[in-house]
Design a protein around this motif. Structure first.
Motif, PDB file in Angstrom:
ATOM      1  N   SER A 194      25.412 -17.859  -6.457  1.00  0.00           N
ATOM      2  CA  SER A 194      25.617 -18.808  -5.358  1.00  0.00           C
ATOM      3  C   SER A 194      26.499 -18.217  -4.260  1.00  0.00           C
ATOM      4  O   SER A 194      26.420 -18.650  -3.110  1.00  0.00           O
ATOM      5  CB  SER A 194      26.224 -20.110  -5.892  1.00  0.00           C
ATOM      6  OG  SER A 194      27.426 -19.862  -6.614  1.00  0.00           O
ATOM      7  N   SER A 195      27.332 -17.238  -4.586  1.00  0.00           N
ATOM      8  CA  SER A 195      28.125 -16.513  -3.588  1.00  0.00           C
ATOM      9  C   SER A 195      27.608 -15.083  -3.523  1.00  0.00           C
ATOM     10  O   SER A 195      27.737 -14.333  -4.500  1.00  0.00           O
ATOM     11  CB  SER A 195      29.610 -16.515  -3.951  1.00  0.00           C
ATOM     12  OG  SER A 195      30.124 -17.834  -3.940  1.00  0.00           O
ATOM     13  N   ARG A 196      27.021 -14.742  -2.407  1.00  0.00           N
ATOM     14  CA  ARG A 196      26.362 -13.436  -2.298  1.00  0.00           C
ATOM     15  C   ARG A 196      27.331 -12.289  -2.538  1.00  0.00           C
ATOM     16  O   ARG A 196      28.529 -12.368  -2.238  1.00  0.00           O
ATOM     17  CB  ARG A 196      25.724 -13.287  -0.925  1.00  0.00           C
ATOM     18  CG  ARG A 196      26.716 -13.203   0.225  1.00  0.00           C
ATOM     19  CD  ARG A 196      26.049 -12.755   1.498  1.00  0.00           C
ATOM     20  NE  ARG A 196      25.038 -13.695   1.942  1.00  0.00           N
ATOM     21  CZ  ARG A 196      24.031 -13.376   2.752  1.00  0.00           C
ATOM     22  NH1 ARG A 196      23.918 -12.141   3.207  1.00  0.00           N
ATOM     23  NH2 ARG A 196      23.158 -14.279   3.135  1.00  0.00           N
ATOM     24  N   GLN A 197      26.776 -11.181  -3.076  1.00  0.00           N
ATOM     25  CA  GLN A 197      27.560  -9.969  -3.310  1.00  0.00           C
ATOM     26  C   GLN A 197      26.987  -8.775  -2.553  1.00  0.00           C
ATOM     27  O   GLN A 197      27.403  -7.632  -2.786  1.00  0.00           O
ATOM     28  CB  GLN A 197      27.624  -9.673  -4.808  1.00  0.00           C
ATOM     29  CG  GLN A 197      28.378 -10.713  -5.617  1.00  0.00           C
ATOM     30  CD  GLN A 197      29.822 -10.849  -5.203  1.00  0.00           C
ATOM     31  OE1 GLN A 197      30.583  -9.877  -5.230  1.00  0.00           O
ATOM     32  NE2 GLN A 197      30.232 -12.058  -4.791  1.00  0.00           N
ATOM     33  N   THR A 198      26.025  -9.003  -1.667  1.00  0.00           N
ATOM     34  CA  THR A 198      25.504  -7.945  -0.792  1.00  0.00           C
ATOM     35  C   THR A 198      25.322  -8.514   0.604  1.00  0.00           C
ATOM     36  O   THR A 198      25.107  -9.724   0.782  1.00  0.00           O
ATOM     37  CB  THR A 198      24.136  -7.415  -1.277  1.00  0.00           C
ATOM     38  OG1 THR A 198      23.205  -8.500  -1.366  1.00  0.00           O
ATOM     39  CG2 THR A 198      24.250  -6.706  -2.606  1.00  0.00           C
ATOM     40  N   LYS A 199      25.410  -7.636   1.585  1.00  0.00           N
ATOM     41  CA  LYS A 199      25.035  -8.020   2.944  1.00  0.00           C
ATOM     42  C   LYS A 199      24.455  -6.805   3.657  1.00  0.00           C
ATOM     43  O   LYS A 199      24.903  -5.676   3.482  1.00  0.00           O
ATOM     44  CB  LYS A 199      26.209  -8.596   3.716  1.00  0.00           C
ATOM     45  CG  LYS A 199      27.328  -7.618   4.090  1.00  0.00           C
ATOM     46  CD  LYS A 199      28.361  -8.337   4.947  1.00  0.00           C
ATOM     47  CE  LYS A 199      29.510  -7.389   5.328  1.00  0.00           C
ATOM     48  NZ  LYS A 199      30.533  -8.075   6.162  1.00  0.00           N
ATOM     49  N   HIS A 200      23.448  -7.089   4.469  1.00  0.00           N
ATOM     50  CA  HIS A 200      22.718  -6.054   5.188  1.00  0.00           C
ATOM     51  C   HIS A 200      23.479  -5.727   6.467  1.00  0.00           C
ATOM     52  O   HIS A 200      23.799  -6.620   7.241  1.00  0.00           O
ATOM     53  CB  HIS A 200      21.316  -6.577   5.517  1.00  0.00           C
ATOM     54  CG  HIS A 200      20.315  -5.508   5.792  1.00  0.00           C
ATOM     55  ND1 HIS A 200      19.046  -5.779   6.266  1.00  0.00           N
ATOM     56  CD2 HIS A 200      20.383  -4.158   5.667  1.00  0.00           C
ATOM     57  CE1 HIS A 200      18.382  -4.647   6.405  1.00  0.00           C
ATOM     58  NE2 HIS A 200      19.177  -3.659   6.054  1.00  0.00           N
ATOM     59  N   ILE A 201      23.753  -4.447   6.700  1.00  0.00           N
ATOM     60  CA  ILE A 201      24.474  -4.057   7.907  1.00  0.00           C
ATOM     61  C   ILE A 201      23.551  -3.425   8.937  1.00  0.00           C
ATOM     62  O   ILE A 201      23.992  -2.880   9.931  1.00  0.00           O
ATOM     63  CB  ILE A 201      25.647  -3.105   7.578  1.00  0.00           C
ATOM     64  CG1 ILE A 201      25.172  -1.897   6.774  1.00  0.00           C
ATOM     65  CG2 ILE A 201      26.722  -3.842   6.818  1.00  0.00           C
ATOM     66  CD1 ILE A 201      26.265  -0.894   6.458  1.00  0.00           C
ATOM     67  N   GLY A 202      22.235  -3.475   8.696  1.00  0.00           N
ATOM     68  CA  GLY A 202      21.256  -3.010   9.666  1.00  0.00           C
ATOM     69  C   GLY A 202      20.000  -3.836   9.521  1.00  0.00           C
ATOM     70  O   GLY A 202      19.506  -4.043   8.420  1.00  0.00           O
ATOM     71  N   LEU A 203      19.461  -4.344  10.626  1.00  0.00           N
ATOM     72  CA  LEU A 203      18.318  -5.243  10.547  1.00  0.00           C
ATOM     73  C   LEU A 203      17.102  -4.554   9.987  1.00  0.00           C
ATOM     74  O   LEU A 203      16.378  -5.075   9.157  1.00  0.00           O
ATOM     75  CB  LEU A 203      18.007  -5.810  11.941  1.00  0.00           C
ATOM     76  CG  LEU A 203      16.780  -6.730  12.018  1.00  0.00           C
ATOM     77  CD1 LEU A 203      16.991  -7.956  11.150  1.00  0.00           C
ATOM     78  CD2 LEU A 203      16.506  -7.143  13.458  1.00  0.00           C
ATOM     79  N   ARG A 204      16.831  -3.339  10.452  1.00  0.00           N
ATOM     80  CA  ARG A 204      15.634  -2.639  10.025  1.00  0.00           C
ATOM     81  C   ARG A 204      15.897  -1.860   8.740  1.00  0.00           C
ATOM     82  O   ARG A 204      17.033  -1.659   8.348  1.00  0.00           O
ATOM     83  CB  ARG A 204      15.148  -1.699  11.127  1.00  0.00           C
ATOM     84  CG  ARG A 204      14.824  -2.435  12.428  1.00  0.00           C
ATOM     85  CD  ARG A 204      14.347  -1.476  13.483  1.00  0.00           C
ATOM     86  NE  ARG A 204      14.127  -2.164  14.752  1.00  0.00           N
ATOM     87  CZ  ARG A 204      13.778  -1.550  15.864  1.00  0.00           C
ATOM     88  NH1 ARG A 204      13.608  -0.247  15.887  1.00  0.00           N
ATOM     89  NH2 ARG A 204      13.590  -2.231  16.981  1.00  0.00           N
ATOM     90  N   GLY A 205      14.821  -1.382   8.146  1.00  0.00           N
ATOM     91  CA  GLY A 205      14.930  -0.703   6.854  1.00  0.00           C
ATOM     92  C   GLY A 205      15.443   0.708   6.967  1.00  0.00           C
ATOM     93  O   GLY A 205      16.112   1.081   7.922  1.00  0.00           O
ATOM     94  N   LEU A 206      15.096   1.526   5.983  1.00  0.00           N
ATOM     95  CA  LEU A 206      15.661   2.871   5.885  1.00  0.00           C
ATOM     96  C   LEU A 206      15.473   3.713   7.136  1.00  0.00           C
ATOM     97  O   LEU A 206      16.339   4.484   7.498  1.00  0.00           O
ATOM     98  CB  LEU A 206      15.006   3.601   4.705  1.00  0.00           C
ATOM     99  CG  LEU A 206      15.617   3.340   3.344  1.00  0.00           C
ATOM    100  CD1 LEU A 206      14.793   4.018   2.282  1.00  0.00           C
ATOM    101  CD2 LEU A 206      17.033   3.851   3.307  1.00  0.00           C
TER     102      LEU A 206
END
Length: 597
Positions: free
Chosen positions: A520-532
């Motif tokens: 319920s509490s996230r442990q990841t966040k994306h720091i770039g919108l696009r992929g690799l």
């Protein structure tokens, strides 16, 4: 154990069962109590085909065993092999027992232990006493190898060698970390070793394995501190080795290699210090985890070093154990990324690999862009020609995923992520607690709400929830990978260049489940919108907070959608290559610099 008949505890480090020499079967990652036995005594199996020379005790059929010596001339040293002449080792004072299964001279001994599966172990002990000599064993066979033989690279990939009579002998001797083979159209002869040695194939059908050296030369001091040196070689002959164009070990050979290099480990209990801890637990942040609960991290990376630095910094500030295995798979030999990952190896338990079929390393030919592949090609689902870059990520994901399960055979679950993610303060304990909640009804677990652009779900206290897999970092259970790999044709031939959308297609075909669990509490966040291989947009400002729960909600999953294929993966050449990588039976890791399993 030297104290025979004393009770010991055996631990099997492999996932597959191993048999102790007294017949006890120890299941994978399990322990067993037995009476210590001598596992190095001669063993002859019923119906054995071995025949021996009655005067020397050497094997003469179905192959020939010779004990040989090289005289070393001036210039030979600890680091330089300078051969003079070769000759047979003296066998005048020889003891032959068990019909040839045990042979001993003052300086050599050899024991043969035949296995039930048809392989046999040659256990040598040598102690050269004459200076400037190097001892080796030669196995001569009827294999018509035409001067070609193969050796392994760090136990994973293989080098092909060709004997050339115009080159000096020292140019034809190669390192053998664990494996040497010769083959022809009908037969393969292989020698496996429990430690690194030198090897050569200087005669048709022959393999030489170095056993000992004694050198007294000027310069580096030579090698004069000899003691009895023990070497265990596992010898096998195979007739059904497949028709791969590249040298590929069989599954039987792989299993023999695993057992030789990861044998049963024996422990003696010392009552002064209490009993052996059979739970094999470790403590991380006051939590106890079983060794089989260890979850390796696999990071797929390309060229965004700044992103990976932020990702690693977040791990350093979390509960992630520095001893936990990390595999970084770089999509090509990108110098800046390679240098940075190497710099981490003194702090983290990192295995560095490079995708050998990357578009970065092959920009102008397959699997990168190859204009010739569009000749006569009608295009993908949307009639688009094969284009540069769109195929790279799916090829990398397949290679890295298969390689990861081979590098970490002990793992029940592996966490797959990318270079552009940051992690919460309790990322590792969250994964371990979630692993205990996974069942065969789950595809795996993700560490944030899998719904696109969704926020954390508000709950009364921390709670695990159900969702549908969409994309992003995911921990996959080995059973899930086995199911996916069992339908690899569907994966490799689906016209979508995205690996995650391809997985979703397999979920709609009921090959693998579509349900994941998430905290319920996230442990990841994306720091770039696009992929690799994308740009730098939409940096997430979400704050990551601790999570601690082992309770799984019974929330209802809604909104199952069907997605059309994105295309970009319609060319038969990409399908063929994907299947080749997925079905390859050998070790695919191209380059490993450091690993501790």
């Amino acid at each position: 154990c030297r104290e025979l008949e004393k009770e010991v505890v055996l631990f099997n480090p492999l996932r597959t069962a191993q048999k102790y020499c007294d017949g006890t079967v120890v299941e994978g990652r399990k322990t067993a109590r037995v009476k210590a036995a001598n596992c190095d005594i001669p063993v002859k199996q019923p119906g054995s085909a071995l025949k021996f020379d009655p005067k020397t005790g050497m094997v003469v059929s179905p192959f020939i065993e010779r004990w040989m010596v090289w005289d070393v001339v001036q210039g030979g040293s600890a680091r330089v092999f300078a051969p003079g002449k070769e000759f047979s080792a003296p066998l005048s004072t020889i003891i032959i027992e068990e019909g040839g299964y045990f042979v001993k001279t003052p300086l050599w001994s050899r024991t043969i232990v035949e296995r039930e599966d048809g392989a046999m172990d040659f256990i040598f002990e040598t102690n050269l006493s004459t200076a400037n000599q190097e001892g080796f064993v030669r196995f001569e066979t009827d294999v018509d190898n035409d001067g070609v033989f193969y050796t392994d690279l760090n136990g994973f990939n293989f080098d092909r060698h060709k004997y050339r009579p115009t080159l000096p002998i020292q140019a034809q001797v190669f390192p053998m970390p664990t494996h040497a083979s010769i083959e022809d159209n009908t037969k393969r002869f292989t020698v496996l070793s429990e430690h690194a040695q030198g090897t050569a194939s200087l005669k048709k059908g022959a393999i030489d394995i170095w056993l000992d050296r004694r050198l007294q030369q000027n310069g580096d001091g030579g090698v004069m501190d000899n003691v009895f040196t023990r070497t265990r070689l596992r010898v096998l002959t195979e007739t059904d080795v497949g028709d791969s164009k590249e040298f590929t070990p069989t599954q039987w050979c792989d299993q023999l290699w695993e057992e030789l290099n990861h044998p049963l480990e024996a422990f003696v209990e010392d009552q002064a210090f209490g009993e052996v801890d059979h739970n094999l637990d470790t403590e991380i942040n006051d939590e106890k985890y079983h060794v089989t609960d260890i979850i390796p991290f696999v990071i797929l990376a390309f060229n965004r070093v700044d992103y990976l630095k932020r990702s690693i910094a977040s791990l350093q500030n979390s509960d992630f154990p520095l001893s936990n295995p990390i595999l970084v798979s770089i999509d090509g030999h990108v110098p800046e990324m390679t240098e940075y990952v190497r710099s981490l190896q003194n702090e983290f338990n990192i295995t560095l690999v490079h995708h050998p079929f990357s578009c970065y390393d092959h920009p102008d030919h397959f699997p990168g862009y190859d204009a010739s592949l569009n000749i006569g090609y009608k295009g993908d689902t949307y009639h688009n020609k094969r284009s540069r870059g769109t195929t790279c990520l799916k090829h990398h994901w397949m290679w890295a995923t298969k390689t990861s399960w081979e590098v970490y055979p002990f793992a029940k679950t592996i966490f797959f992520t990318e270079e552009d993610y940051e992690y919460g303060p309790t990322v590792y304990s969250t994964l371990v607690s979630g692993q205990g909640l996974l069942t065969d009804k789950h595809f795996g677990m993700v560490l944030e709400n899998p719904t696109t652009n969704a926020k954390d779900v508000k709950t009364k206290g921390d709670l695990w929830l159900h969702g549908l897999f969409r994309s992003g970092p995911v921990a996959i259970h080995r059973n899930t990978w086995t199911k996916l790999h069992g339908s690899i044709d569907l994966f490799c031939k689906y016209d979508d260049y995205n690996w995650d959308f391809t997985v979703m297609h397999l979920q709609r075909q009921n090959v693998v489940p579509d349900t994941v669990i998430y905290p319920s509490s996230r442990q990841t966040k994306h720091i770039g919108l696009r992929g690799l291989h994308g740009g730098n947009k939409n940096v997430s400002r979400v704050k990551l907070i601790p999570f601690k729960s082992k309770t799984l909600s019974t929330n209802t999953i809604l909104n199952r959608k069907k997605f059309p294929p994105y295309g970009g993966w319609g060319h038969p050449k990409d399908h063929e290559h994907c299947l080749y990588v997925a079905k390859y039976k050998g070790k695919l890791v191209k380059e490993i610099y450091s690993t501790t399993l």
